[in-house]
Design an enzyme around this catalytic site. Structure first.
Site, PDB file in Angstrom:
ATOM      1  CE  LYS A 113     -10.035   3.515   8.837  1.00  0.00           C
ATOM      2  NZ  LYS A 113      -8.742   3.773   9.463  1.00  0.00           N
TER       3      LYS A 113
HETATM    4  C1  LIG Z   1      -7.523   3.179   9.130  1.00  0.00           C
HETATM    5  C2  LIG Z   1      -6.293   3.910   9.513  1.00  0.00           C
HETATM    6  C3  LIG Z   1      -5.133   3.864   8.723  1.00  0.00           C
HETATM    7  C4  LIG Z   1      -5.032   3.002   7.498  1.00  0.00           C
HETATM    8  O1  LIG Z   1      -5.916   3.405   6.475  1.00  0.00           O
HETATM    9  P1  LIG Z   1      -6.290   2.396   5.313  1.00  0.00           P
HETATM   10  O2  LIG Z   1      -7.368   3.072   4.565  1.00  0.00           O
HETATM   11  O3  LIG Z   1      -6.759   1.134   5.991  1.00  0.00           O
HETATM   12  O4  LIG Z   1      -5.071   2.152   4.528  1.00  0.00           O
HETATM   13  C5  LIG Z   1      -4.055   4.635   9.122  1.00  0.00           C
HETATM   14  N1  LIG Z   1      -4.081   5.387  10.220  1.00  0.00           N
HETATM   15  C6  LIG Z   1      -5.168   5.452  11.017  1.00  0.00           C
HETATM   16  C7  LIG Z   1      -5.122   6.291  12.235  1.00  0.00           C
HETATM   17  C8  LIG Z   1      -6.313   4.722  10.682  1.00  0.00           C
HETATM   18  O5  LIG Z   1      -7.391   4.792  11.458  1.00  0.00           O
END
Ligand SMILES: *Cc1c(COP(=O)(O)O)cnc(C)c1O
Length: 469
Positions: A113
């Site tokens: 993120k």
């Molecule tokens: C947010 C997240 C996901 C999923 O990503 P999306 O964009 O919601 O599909 C997978 N793994 C981790 C560690 C995350 O923080």
């Protein structure tokens, strides 16, 4: 470049206007009117660029209302050495055979993120200063989004963050990371409910147009277009690192919850990046796997959403999925509006007549990974390579292995570092996941959090008292 809503009910707006909004006024999601195309020559010309410069090139295709030299400055600041723990920002780490990890977890919160959020923090501060205005970010997080948003916006001028998280459903590390922030503009609200109920409160607030206007509410959750755009960059980066010349195909495997990360892969592919397959991995909450297997989209209730050992994917409704469905139905906003109305009334919709296109036209393949699969994958990757991977990444490694093609590089998106989910790592391998040096004292830091009942009214009261005006 102008943006429209997937449901057709929004006047075309430039990037800087949709940047500060959540849902479109008609309940849909913003998308560019036309998707920019990248030629093979253009791709080759980008081969020598560092990450920040590549980001300016790719984002510049979507952002034409910020002068190019300013955009360059924003990407240089977002992807600066010192913010990311690797000189490459996103390292490519060979695992075995043609399978590698694309290291998206080198940022301050050790999860992918950060890749989008660090850019968002820069561009928010820039646009707010230009307009002489303020913004109160309201978001919901199942863990990683919230901390990434808070680390990107802490101490930024003109912005406050109100982040809802499901009380008691995050790992100790995730909690410590978010709740230890002491910046006055960061507010952690732990809601007694699951992630989807937090998300519903955010949607209720965004739908209260009077409140939204009075308190200048904005969003950074995974529906934010700037995040999707910033994520497109690392698909280009990964392709450039895994290939040596034009036209070579690469596949990506993506652990999926809200369909945000993999949507960016879909868009990169639609822009002309030579992507063979997009391998979508879910955990036990397999709404998306079910869609790609059957053509029926059937979100679950909060009660039917399992708490799993890859918790950032414990999502029953995939908020970004609508943007993919928009393409799937031939970019027909009326059809999308009708499908989402049906979803509201009947709880599902059926696009099985389009199923033949899922893989042949769009390259999608989907699979599930369960707790036992996750443990087995973490253990076998560790035994075979000495590399520890986090549970979400393990879900993608597991599904990727089922679709490995000996001739095509497979890049598995590493979405978090193992230390964020240390209990599962220990259960799988008996190993203690290494803690990066700058985070050694995190568990002992004082925490700042407001626990509250699952009630939009209480959240509103809190915002009234603490908003940046
Ligand atoms: C947010 C997240 C996901 C999923 O990503 P999306 O964009 O919601 O599909 C997978 N793994 C981790 C560690 C995350 O923080």
């Amino acid at each position: 470049m102008k943006y429209r809503s997937t449901r057709g009910g929004m006047n075309p707006l430039p990037f800087s206007d949709i940047l500060l909004e959540g849902l479109a006024p008609d309940g849909g999601l913003a998308l560019p009117e036309t998707l920019p195309q990248v030629s093979a020559e253009q791709l080759e010309a980008w081969r020598a660029l560092d990450y920040a410069s590549l980001a300016a090139e790719v984002l510049g295709l979507f952002i034409d209302d910020i002068p190019r030299e300013d955009l360059n400055r924003l990407t240089q600041a977002a992807y600066a050495p010192g913010i990311f723990d690797s000189p490459d920002v996103v390292p490519l780490k060979p695992l075995y055979g043609k399978t590698s990890l694309l290291g998206l977890s080198q940022g301050p919160t050790l999860a992918f993120k950060d890749m989008a959020m660090q850019f968002l923090g820069q561009v928010f501060e820039y646009v707010l200063a230009k307009r002489g205005t303020t913004l109160n970010i309201v978001g919901a997080t199942s863990g990683d989004t919230g901390s990434a948003a808070e680390y990107a916006l802490r101490g930024k001028k003109g912005v406050a963050v109100f982040m809802l998280s499901p009380h008691g459903r995050m790992s100790d590390f995730q909690r410590a990371q978010m709740y230890s922030l002491q910046d006055a503009n960061i507010h952690n609200l732990a809601v007694k409910g699951v992630f989807d109920e937090c998300q519903d409160i955010v949607k209720a607030l965004a739908g209260d147009l009077e409140f939204k206007a009075a308190y200048r509410l904005g969003a950074v959750n995974s529906i934010n277009w700037a995040r999707i755009a910033a994520q497109i960059v690392y698909y280009f980066w990964g392709w450039l690192r895994a290939t040596t010349g034009p036209g070579q195909q690469v596949s990506f495997a993506v652990p999926t919850g809200n369909f945000g990360n993999i949507l960016s892969g879909h868009l990169a592919r639609e822009m002309g990046l030579p992507i063979a397959k997009l391998v979508l991995a879910t955990n036990e909450n397999n709404v998306l796997e079910e869609f790609f297997r059957t053509g029926v989209y059937r979100p679950r209730s909060a009660a039917q959403t399992h708490a799993t050992s890859s918790p950032s994917m414990d999502i029953s409704r995939a908020s970004n999925f609508e943007r993919f469905v928009f393409d799937l139905v031939g970019r027909d906003a009326g059809k999308v509006a009708q499908l989402w109305k049906q979803l509201e009334q009947q709880g599902e919709f059926d696009l099985s007549e389009l199923k033949p296109q899922f893989e042949s036209r769009y390259g999608f393949i989907a699979g599930i990974s369960t707790h036992q699969d996750r443990l087995k994958t973490i253990r076998s990757v560790y035994d075979d390579t000495g590399v520890l991977i986090d549970p979400h990444t393990a879900d993608a490694v597991k599904v990727a292995a089922e679709h490995a093609d000996p001739d095509t590089p497979m890049l598995v998106l590493e979405t978090a570092l193992p230390v964020k989910f240390a209990d599962t790592i220990r259960e799988a391998t008996g190993q203690i996941a290494p803690v990066p040096e700058h985070l050694q004292d995190l568990p002992g830091l004082p925490q700042r959090v407001q626990v509250m009942a699952c009630d939009a009214g209480l959240v509103k009261d809190y915002i009234r008292q603490h908003a940046e005006l």
